[in-house]
Design an enzyme around this catalytic site. Structure first.
Site, PDB file in Angstrom:
ATOM      1  N   THR A 143     -61.960  52.408   8.908  1.00 59.60           N
ATOM      2  CA  THR A 143     -60.770  51.696   9.395  1.00 59.60           C
ATOM      3  C   THR A 143     -59.792  52.543   9.947  1.00 59.60           C
ATOM      4  O   THR A 143     -58.794  51.953  10.649  1.00 59.60           O
ATOM      5  CB  THR A 143     -60.016  50.960   8.201  1.00 59.60           C
ATOM      6  OG1 THR A 143     -59.615  51.933   7.330  1.00 59.60           O
ATOM      7  CG2 THR A 143     -61.065  50.026   7.319  1.00 59.60           C
ATOM      8  N   LYS A 144     -59.712  53.971  10.099  1.00 63.71           N
ATOM      9  CA  LYS A 144     -58.656  54.842  10.493  1.00 63.71           C
ATOM     10  C   LYS A 144     -58.787  54.665  12.153  1.00 63.71           C
ATOM     11  O   LYS A 144     -59.624  54.551  12.671  1.00 63.71           O
ATOM     12  CB  LYS A 144     -58.898  55.805   9.973  1.00 63.71           C
ATOM     13  CG  LYS A 144     -58.674  55.868   8.414  1.00 63.71           C
ATOM     14  CD  LYS A 144     -57.395  55.311   7.695  1.00 63.71           C
ATOM     15  CE  LYS A 144     -57.084  55.422   6.405  1.00 63.71           C
ATOM     16  NZ  LYS A 144     -57.932  54.447   5.462  1.00 63.71           N
ATOM     17  N   SER A 145     -57.431  55.345  12.513  1.00 66.08           N
ATOM     18  CA  SER A 145     -57.398  55.578  14.076  1.00 66.08           C
ATOM     19  C   SER A 145     -58.410  56.326  14.512  1.00 66.08           C
ATOM     20  O   SER A 145     -58.687  56.133  15.889  1.00 66.08           O
ATOM     21  CB  SER A 145     -55.997  55.960  14.089  1.00 66.08           C
ATOM     22  OG  SER A 145     -54.971  55.358  13.669  1.00 66.08           O
TER      23      SER A 145
END
Ligand code: PLP
Length: 378
Positions: A186-188
């Site tokens: 889910t991270k950038s």
């Protein structure tokens, strides 16, 4: 009574899907064809390019954000009998890694404005056994680092939400003793799994490297200086992270537009307040989080979550206070109440935010939120 308002979307809107596509697929195929399934040239390239991106002397690729934090603490020599001050409003991993070293996590309450660790509360908790402070840059808003550095202790930043963040004009990553990023799905920079430790210290970098993986070097004989872990990042995952790093600023700009859409809508909804952001800093916009005040919004956060799910809108909760989770209540039963964190834990609601979403998707989420709010407040 007038009929219940509804806005129902045809398909379920995922809360935070990754924005991956043909580049990532091609890069993975190329990594596999190259024969580098484990750590190799792509992980090294990721380390070089990530160090450049955040302006740190060293970047060390590891298997998760959790491993990044754990190895940073071990490399700093933190162990049994030590205390590490951290925030209760975080993913439990931040506190878990302190427990894994044998040290005791000491939870400082958060600020009501941005829900980051409150430096005044942290200062009150410093004892002769305190060995480090672990702030989290929650949702992408940098913590108040100057006040934390003033405590004169090593600072290990949990920057899982903060790949693009800047603190007072300086990029997060090269500012404290160690900074720990996550490459979770889910991270950038979403590789699926992975993490990165950045530091300007040669000694700390070397210590983290030695703990990350044991290598044979050149030849069949080998020796080790420390009994290390197995926390290296494979080239297959590094190849995805490299594609994501190319797009990190573009994806940030897409999320910023979504944030602006939400901000203008949230302003009209009594009892639905976005968590504060400091205009002096660059916010990574990893999450868009509102607080639901049940008195004014006509229902609790959990009621809103259910009603939005009924409207086909996915949401999440970031975070429940760690000190109230079963493991922590058992391990540290004497934990004093942390009223700001406990109230926030019942009110925070994360709305869909992702570069994979279109403006129309976000308009659907806003339409549903308006309909649900109108229903709860009529
Ligand atoms: C604030 C925070 N810290 C640490 C982590 C742990 O990262 P990872 O899942 O890569 O271990 C996460 C999320 O996953 C997080 O949100």
């Amino acid at each position: 009574m007038p009929p219940k308002l509804s806005f129902r979307r045809q398909t379920f809107l995922g809360f935070q899907p990754p924005a991956v596509g043909d580049e990532e697929i091609a890069a993975v195929a190329e990594a596999i064809r190259s024969g580098w399934l484990t750590t190799g040239p792509r992980a090294e390239e990721l380390e070089r390019r990530f160090a450049d991106y955040v302006g740190a002397k060293h970047a060390l690729a590891v298997s998760s954000g959790t491993a990044a934090m754990h190895l940073a603490l071990v490399a700093l020599g933190i162990g049994p009998g030590d205390e590490v001050i951290t925030t209760p409003i975080t993913w439990p991993a931040t506190a878990n890694v302190i427990v894994h070293t044998g040290a005791t996590p000491v939870f400082a309450d958060v600020r009501d404005s941005d829900l980051n660790i409150d430096p005044e509360r942290a200062a009150e908790l410093v004892t002769p056994r305190t060995r480090a402070i672990m702030p989290v840059h929650l949702y992408g808003q940098p913590a108040d680092l100057d006040s934390l550095w003033a405590l004169g202790l090593p600072v290990v930043e949990d920057a899982a939400h903060a790949a693009e963040s800047e603190y007072r004009g300086r990029k997060i990553g090269g500012l404290s003793d160690a900074t720990c990023f996550s490459l979770y799905a889910t991270k950038s920079i979403a590789a699926g799994e992975g993490g990165i430790v950045t530091t300007n210290s040669d000694d700390l970098a070397e210590a983290v490297r030695a703990l990350t993986i044991m290598r044979r070097g050149h030849g069949s004989l080998y020796d080790i200086a420390v009994p290390g872990y197995k926390a290296n990042l494979s080239d297959v995952l590094a190849s995805i992270a490299l594609c994501q790093l190319d797009k990190v600023e573009y994806h940030h700009s897409l999320r910023l537009r979504q944030v602006e859409l939400y901000d203008s809508a949230a302003g009209e909804l009594d009892g639905i307040e976005p968590v504060a952001r400091d205009p002096r800093d660059t916010h990574a916009h990893h999450l868009y989080v509102v607080r639901v005040d049940p008195e004014r919004a006509g229902a609790t956060r959990d009621d809103y979550r259910q009603a939005l799910a009924d409207e086909n809108i996915g949401t999440s909760v970031h975070f429940l206070p760690v000190h109230r989770l079963t493991a922590y209540r058992k391990l540290f039963p004497e934990q004093p109440p942390l009223p700001v964190a406990e109230r926030a834990g019942a009110e925070v609601l994360s709305l869909p935010l992702s570069p994979a979403h279109s403006d129309a998707d976000i308009a659907d989420a806003i339409g549903a939120l308006r309909a649900v709010h109108a229903d709860f407040t009529r």
